[in-house]
Design an enzyme around this catalytic site. Structure first.
Site, PDB file in Angstrom:
ATOM      1  CG  ASP A 150      -1.919   1.069   1.261  1.00 19.41           C
ATOM      2  OD1 ASP A 150      -2.723   1.128   0.319  1.00 19.41           O
ATOM      3  OD2 ASP A 150      -1.927   1.859   2.220  1.00 19.41           O
ATOM      4  CD  GLU A 195      -2.273   2.564  -3.500  1.00 17.37           C
ATOM      5  OE1 GLU A 195      -3.474   2.752  -3.743  1.00 17.37           O
ATOM      6  OE2 GLU A 195      -1.802   2.562  -2.336  1.00 17.37           O
TER       7      GLU A 195
END
Length: 535
Positions: free
Chosen positions: A200, A268
């Site tokens: 993330d 990401e």
């Protein structure tokens, strides 16, 4: 031999909304295991699970309070290991979503950093700073979720940094012990059976040590679509996206690879992509990465995809991860096709997704052509939706329960009260109905995945964009002597695709919409696509 992940199709599971095995209204790991045969039937190579760790759910799992365990809503560590064993038995890899740029403010690391003060063992495990003379934030950094990216904590008489909610304090990766603890999380779950990770906000691991202000984006250069977030008015050069992130991510990749050459880690990257390593080579940074360029798009245009392919072409050693939709953005069909878009748009976008160069991320329900769900404010669970309603309705419209049975309560997701309501608009698109229809979007998704996996050109080949005018997007995929032409009409009207490479080829059996061969090219019906094996 290419690693398994190169060209693979990874199915993204939002665990809380996938399938509830015990009737408590929340999806769980046993529910994922119960649907492994369905996942295998799609032809995917791996599954990516949204965060499974304990969390107070301020941001629904993206605020981790214990990296060593599984959220009780989802099951136990033993349930995770049973799932990985069953998935591996079917030839499916299992990837975890690890949130290591920040933690929950209820994580023991943070409570120690807060309560033990500047002299404690974990004093600098998070990003602390003295307030300005007037008590305001130390600098101009803004949170993605609204307001200053700092929260004052009386226990230390200091502010701590949070890029998202104030309940998500930023972990200080510049502190050696904090960094070591974060890397150990990867070791733990790899040893428990995970095959890799999605990281993330991989662009946000590091911050500027001098806490310099972010510069503004000139008003004329601001994206009009970014009106919902004041943080989009500044370039995030110092709260995240530092060039020093690249060698750090390289260290993360090598840590993962130490557990076996078949491990995979991708990240990401939501902003300043080139600056912080989104386009790195497999031996510089992570194995792969995806950006928000396609996830933020609001219109289907050939130029959008041409521009993205041009960006990727500038980094030929980089292997991209490609995604049109996930748990953070409105669903593909509605976002790109509009509120009235239907199966023709869904199939077109599935075909394009499977034709692009990279590792593919397929979000749950995308194979069904699900539209964005409509929810009332009272039904929302997402803090972003609560903050920006009604201008922006948050992310829950893409997180509603997976529709398994059209005739069942909560569309077969759960026997109990579902944590989010099942969308009535999803009823006619439920899995049980589509399974009975050989012309359904689900059937088409399976055909497209099969076509991709059967073709080395589509899984591993280079990509060459052909010069065709809007609304036609056409490109070649080439590998080891095989060339496939991929042609898409990105509009709701008939369009001509004229190019020498689009004549004389063998039409492959997977297609959508009407198409007619013409001298010099093709005539494509609304939202049609064709695949040609070139001589």
């Amino acid at each position: 031999m290419a690693p398994w992940w190169k060209g693979a199709v990874v199915y993204h599971i939002y665990v809380r909304s996938f399938f509830d095995s015990d009737g408590d209204g929340h999806g769980d790991l046993a529910g994922v295991m119960a649907k492994l045969d369905y996942l295998k039937s799609l032809g995917v190579d791996a599954i990516w699970l949204s965060p499974i760790h304990p969390s107070p759910n301020r941001d629904w799992g993206y605020d981790v309070s214990d990296y060593d365990d599984v959220h009780p809503d989802y099951g136990s560590v033993e349930d995770f290991q049973a799932l990985t064993k069953a998935a591996h038995g079917l030839g499916l890899k299992v990837l975890l979503d690890e949130v290591l740029a920040h933690t929950s403010d209820e994580h023991p690391w943070f409570t120690a950093s807060r309560d033990e003060g500047p002299e404690g063992d974990k004093a600098d495990w998070y990003v602390w700073a003295d307030p300005a003379d007037d008590g305001t934030a130390p600098n101009n950094w803004l949170s993605v979720f609204g307001g200053p990216a700092w929260a004052y904590q009386p226990a230390r008489r200091q502010h701590y940094h949070h890029k998202f909610l104030r309940q998500q304090p930023k972990l200080n990766w510049r502190q050696p012990q904090a960094k070591a603890a974060a890397l150990t999380v990867l070791d733990t779950w790899l040893s428990r059976g995970a095959d890799g990770f999605r990281l993330d906000v991989a662009n946000a691991f590091l911050h500027d040590g001098a806490l310099r202000d972010n510069p503004p984006i000139p008003a004329a250069d601001r994206d009009r679509a970014a009106w919902a977030h004041a943080s989009d008015m500044q370039r995030h050069l110092f709260d995240a996206n530092l060039p020093e992130t690249i060698p750090l991510l390289d260290e993360v990749r090598r840590r993962v690879e130490a557990h076996g050459a078949d491990r995979f880690v991708f990240g990401e990257f939501s902003e300043e992509e080139a600056r912080c390593g989104a386009y790195g080579a497999p031996d510089e940074g992570l194995h792969s990465a995806y950006t928000f360029v396609l996830l933020k798009a609001r219109r289907m245009t050939a130029q959008l995809f041409k521009d993205h392919c041009e960006t990727l072409a500038a980094h030929p050693q980089h292997w991209p991860t490609i995604s049109f939709c996930n748990h953070d953005v409105p669903r593909t069909v509605t976002r790109l096709g509009g509120p009235e878009a239907g199966a023709s748009v869904a199939r077109l976008m599935l075909a394009l997704l499977m034709a692009l160069r990279g590792t593919i991320l397929l979000y749950q329900g995308e194979e069904l052509g699900l539209p964005e769900a409509e929810l009332s404010r009272g039904e929302l669970r997402d803090p972003v939706g609560d903050l920006y309603w009604p201008i922006a309705k948050g992310r829950d419209g893409a997180r509603t329960p997976m529709p398994w049975r059209s005739d069942a309560v909560h569309l077969g997701f759960s026997n109990g009260a579902a944590w989010l309501p099942a969308a009535e608009s999803h009823r006619p698109l439920a899995v049980d109905r589509q399974e009975l229809d050989p012309k359904s979007t689900l059937a088409f998704a399976r055909q497209m995945i099969t076509l991709r996996k059967a073709s080395r050109a589509l899984t591993h080949g280079d990509i060459e964009i052909l010069d065709t005018p809007e609304p036609v997007l056409a490109f070649l995929r080439r590998h080891e002597g095989q060339t496939i032409a991929c042609v898409f009409n990105l509009s709701g009207r008939t369009a001509r695709a004229e190019h020498p490479r689009l004549t004389g080829g063998e039409v492959l059996p997977v297609s959508s919409g009407d198409c007619e061969a013409l001298p010099g090219g093709l005539a494509l019906g609304p939202h049609a696509c064709r695949f040609l094996k070139c001589p």
